[in-house]
Design a protein around this motif. Structure first.
Motif, PDB file in Angstrom:
ATOM      1  N   LEU A   6       0.835  -1.198   0.000  1.00 40.83           N
ATOM      2  CA  LEU A   6       0.000   0.000   0.000  1.00 40.83           C
ATOM      3  C   LEU A   6       0.876   1.256   0.000  1.00 40.83           C
ATOM      4  O   LEU A   6       0.656   2.171  -0.796  1.00 40.83           O
ATOM      5  N   LEU A   7       1.871   1.296   0.880  1.00 37.34           N
ATOM      6  CA  LEU A   7       2.727   2.480   0.988  1.00 37.34           C
ATOM      7  C   LEU A   7       3.564   2.683  -0.276  1.00 37.34           C
ATOM      8  O   LEU A   7       3.764   3.814  -0.715  1.00 37.34           O
ATOM      9  N   SER A   8       4.027   1.599  -0.869  1.00 36.24           N
ATOM     10  CA  SER A   8       4.808   1.699  -2.102  1.00 36.24           C
ATOM     11  C   SER A   8       3.958   2.258  -3.246  1.00 36.24           C
ATOM     12  O   SER A   8       4.390   3.148  -3.985  1.00 36.24           O
ATOM     13  N   LYS A   9       2.752   1.740  -3.385  1.00 35.63           N
ATOM     14  CA  LYS A   9       1.866   2.239  -4.441  1.00 35.63           C
ATOM     15  C   LYS A   9       1.440   3.677  -4.168  1.00 35.63           C
ATOM     16  O   LYS A   9       1.291   4.469  -5.099  1.00 35.63           O
ATOM     17  N   ALA A  10       1.254   4.008  -2.894  1.00 32.18           N
ATOM     18  CA  ALA A  10       0.906   5.393  -2.544  1.00 32.18           C
ATOM     19  C   ALA A  10       2.050   6.329  -2.928  1.00 32.18           C
ATOM     20  O   ALA A  10       1.808   7.425  -3.448  1.00 32.18           O
ATOM     21  N   MET A  11       3.297   5.909  -2.699  1.00 34.04           N
ATOM     22  CA  MET A  11       4.438   6.755  -3.086  1.00 34.04           C
ATOM     23  C   MET A  11       4.450   6.969  -4.587  1.00 34.04           C
ATOM     24  O   MET A  11       4.727   8.081  -5.055  1.00 34.04           O
ATOM     25  N   ASP A  12       4.151   5.932  -5.357  1.00 33.99           N
ATOM     26  CA  ASP A  12       4.084   6.086  -6.815  1.00 33.99           C
ATOM     27  C   ASP A  12       3.068   7.164  -7.198  1.00 33.99           C
ATOM     28  O   ASP A  12       3.317   7.966  -8.100  1.00 33.99           O
ATOM     29  N   VAL A  27      -5.127   7.631  -4.466  1.00 31.23           N
ATOM     30  CA  VAL A  27      -4.417   6.573  -3.743  1.00 31.23           C
ATOM     31  C   VAL A  27      -5.305   5.339  -3.640  1.00 31.23           C
ATOM     32  O   VAL A  27      -4.855   4.213  -3.901  1.00 31.23           O
ATOM     33  N   ALA A  28      -6.553   5.533  -3.285  1.00 31.23           N
ATOM     34  CA  ALA A  28      -7.481   4.407  -3.141  1.00 31.23           C
ATOM     35  C   ALA A  28      -7.586   3.614  -4.442  1.00 31.23           C
ATOM     36  O   ALA A  28      -7.536   2.378  -4.433  1.00 31.23           O
ATOM     37  N   ARG A  29      -7.705   4.320  -5.540  1.00 31.88           N
ATOM     38  CA  ARG A  29      -7.773   3.663  -6.856  1.00 31.88           C
ATOM     39  C   ARG A  29      -6.502   2.866  -7.136  1.00 31.88           C
ATOM     40  O   ARG A  29      -6.558   1.723  -7.586  1.00 31.88           O
ATOM     41  N   ALA A  30      -5.349   3.465  -6.847  1.00 30.11           N
ATOM     42  CA  ALA A  30      -4.063   2.814  -7.129  1.00 30.11           C
ATOM     43  C   ALA A  30      -3.839   1.560  -6.293  1.00 30.11           C
ATOM     44  O   ALA A  30      -3.202   0.609  -6.748  1.00 30.11           O
ATOM     45  N   VAL A  31      -4.352   1.560  -5.082  1.00 31.41           N
ATOM     46  CA  VAL A  31      -4.127   0.417  -4.192  1.00 31.41           C
ATOM     47  C   VAL A  31      -5.303  -0.557  -4.181  1.00 31.41           C
ATOM     48  O   VAL A  31      -5.235  -1.597  -3.526  1.00 31.41           O
ATOM     49  N   GLY A  32      -6.382  -0.211  -4.904  1.00 28.53           N
ATOM     50  CA  GLY A  32      -7.525  -1.116  -4.991  1.00 28.53           C
ATOM     51  C   GLY A  32      -8.334  -1.197  -3.712  1.00 28.53           C
ATOM     52  O   GLY A  32      -8.859  -2.258  -3.363  1.00 28.53           O
ATOM     53  N   MET A  33      -8.433  -0.075  -3.020  1.00 27.24           N
ATOM     54  CA  MET A  33      -9.220  -0.016  -1.784  1.00 27.24           C
ATOM     55  C   MET A  33     -10.173   1.165  -1.894  1.00 27.24           C
ATOM     56  O   MET A  33     -10.006   2.024  -2.753  1.00 27.24           O
ATOM     57  N   SER A  34     -11.131   1.200  -0.999  1.00 25.31           N
ATOM     58  CA  SER A  34     -12.020   2.363  -0.964  1.00 25.31           C
ATOM     59  C   SER A  34     -11.302   3.515  -0.263  1.00 25.31           C
ATOM     60  O   SER A  34     -10.369   3.308   0.515  1.00 25.31           O
ATOM     61  N   ARG A  35     -11.764   4.702  -0.555  1.00 29.52           N
ATOM     62  CA  ARG A  35     -11.213   5.888   0.096  1.00 29.52           C
ATOM     63  C   ARG A  35     -11.409   5.794   1.606  1.00 29.52           C
ATOM     64  O   ARG A  35     -10.520   6.130   2.395  1.00 29.52           O
ATOM     65  N   TYR A  39      -8.785   6.050   4.746  1.00 33.17           N
ATOM     66  CA  TYR A  39      -8.975   6.932   5.902  1.00 33.17           C
ATOM     67  C   TYR A  39      -9.043   6.163   7.221  1.00 33.17           C
ATOM     68  O   TYR A  39      -8.696   6.695   8.263  1.00 33.17           O
ATOM     69  N   ASN A  40      -9.486   4.912   7.178  1.00 38.10           N
ATOM     70  CA  ASN A  40      -9.499   4.097   8.396  1.00 38.10           C
ATOM     71  C   ASN A  40      -8.080   3.799   8.874  1.00 38.10           C
ATOM     72  O   ASN A  40      -7.865   3.606  10.066  1.00 38.10           O
ATOM     73  N   ARG A  41      -7.139   3.762   7.945  1.00 40.23           N
ATOM     74  CA  ARG A  41      -5.737   3.496   8.299  1.00 40.23           C
ATOM     75  C   ARG A  41      -4.953   4.771   8.575  1.00 40.23           C
ATOM     76  O   ARG A  41      -4.008   4.772   9.359  1.00 40.23           O
ATOM     77  N   PHE A  42      -5.318   5.842   7.871  1.00 37.22           N
ATOM     78  CA  PHE A  42      -4.559   7.098   7.965  1.00 37.22           C
ATOM     79  C   PHE A  42      -5.524   8.250   8.177  1.00 37.22           C
ATOM     80  O   PHE A  42      -6.506   8.382   7.460  1.00 37.22           O
ATOM     81  N   ALA A  51       3.699   8.280   6.644  1.00 33.14           N
ATOM     82  CA  ALA A  51       3.883   6.831   6.732  1.00 33.14           C
ATOM     83  C   ALA A  51       4.654   6.301   5.521  1.00 33.14           C
ATOM     84  O   ALA A  51       5.530   5.436   5.652  1.00 33.14           O
ATOM     85  N   VAL A  52       4.348   6.837   4.350  1.00 33.36           N
ATOM     86  CA  VAL A  52       5.057   6.450   3.121  1.00 33.36           C
ATOM     87  C   VAL A  52       6.537   6.796   3.243  1.00 33.36           C
ATOM     88  O   VAL A  52       7.411   5.975   2.959  1.00 33.36           O
ATOM     89  N   VAL A  53       6.827   8.018   3.674  1.00 37.11           N
ATOM     90  CA  VAL A  53       8.213   8.474   3.815  1.00 37.11           C
ATOM     91  C   VAL A  53       8.959   7.633   4.856  1.00 37.11           C
ATOM     92  O   VAL A  53      10.082   7.183   4.605  1.00 37.11           O
ATOM     93  N   ASP A  54       8.344   7.415   5.995  1.00 34.17           N
ATOM     94  CA  ASP A  54       8.990   6.609   7.042  1.00 34.17           C
ATOM     95  C   ASP A  54       9.322   5.214   6.532  1.00 34.17           C
ATOM     96  O   ASP A  54      10.429   4.711   6.734  1.00 34.17           O
TER      97      ASP A  54
END
Length: 185
Positions: A6-12, A27-35, A39-42, A51-54
């Motif tokens: 998820l974090l790798s695709k979000a960075m892309d 981001v949701a579209r890229a990772v195949g999850m709902s928005r 938001y439940n995770r972040f 989180a992506v940077v870390d």
């Protein structure tokens, strides 16, 4: 999808669109999850970016530390590999988007404390290896050499056309700094 994927695709997505233009929907579209699942995770986009940077920094510097400790390779090769893991591997992705400088600026703002801490530890680890390899008489000399290599790698991260140019430039820096110790490398 696991957290690292998820974090790798979000960075892309952040690299492709920049921080400001990236939406949680992108981001949701890229990772195949709902928005909402994102938001439940972040809490928000900034929390996701942090989180992506870390994750990216931990992965890069962990790989760099492993590279510098790799047995059976010259110190020259280990240094090149370590810097490639720390920074070089990101050059092509950063060159792929006109928004990469915005992303780098956000990394320097949102992840500043963590990045600084990891960079200091990376520099100290490599300086210690340079002393243990007998390339420098004391830690101060090794830290000075490491500072020069690190500053060069940062400059190359911003200016190299691609990963190979980064590697070629860093190889020149390492060769120049270790020139007096050529028989040991």
């Amino acid at each position: 999808m696991n957290g690292n994927e998820l974090l790798s695709k979000a960075m892309d997505v952040f690299i492709r669109y920049g921080f400001r233009k990236t939406s949680m929907e992108d981001v949701a579209r890229a990772v195949g999850m709902s928005r909402q699942a994102i938001y439940n995770r972040f809490k928000n986009k900034k929390a996701l970016f942090k989180a992506v940077v870390d994750a990216m920094m931990h992965e890069s510097f962990d790989a760099a530390r492993a590279a510098i400790e790799e047995d059976g390779k010259s110190i020259h090769a280990r240094l090149l590999n370590a810097f490639d893991c720390a920074a070089g591997q990101h050059v092509d992705a950063l060159r792929s988007s006109p928004h990469s400088y915005e992303v780098i600026a956000m990394v320097n703002v949102e992840g500043a404390d963590e990045v600084e801490l990891m960079q200091r530890q990376f520099n100290a680890d490599i300086a210690e290896v340079l002393v243990s390899e007998g390339l420098f008489e004391d830690n101060k000399q090794a830290q000075d050499a490491m500072f020069a290599m690190f500053v060069a790698s940062k400059g190359l991260l911003y200016s190299a056309e691609n990963r190979q140019a980064f590697s070629d430039g860093l190889e020149r820096v390492i060769r120049a700094l270790l020139l007096n110790n050529a028989t040991k490398t």
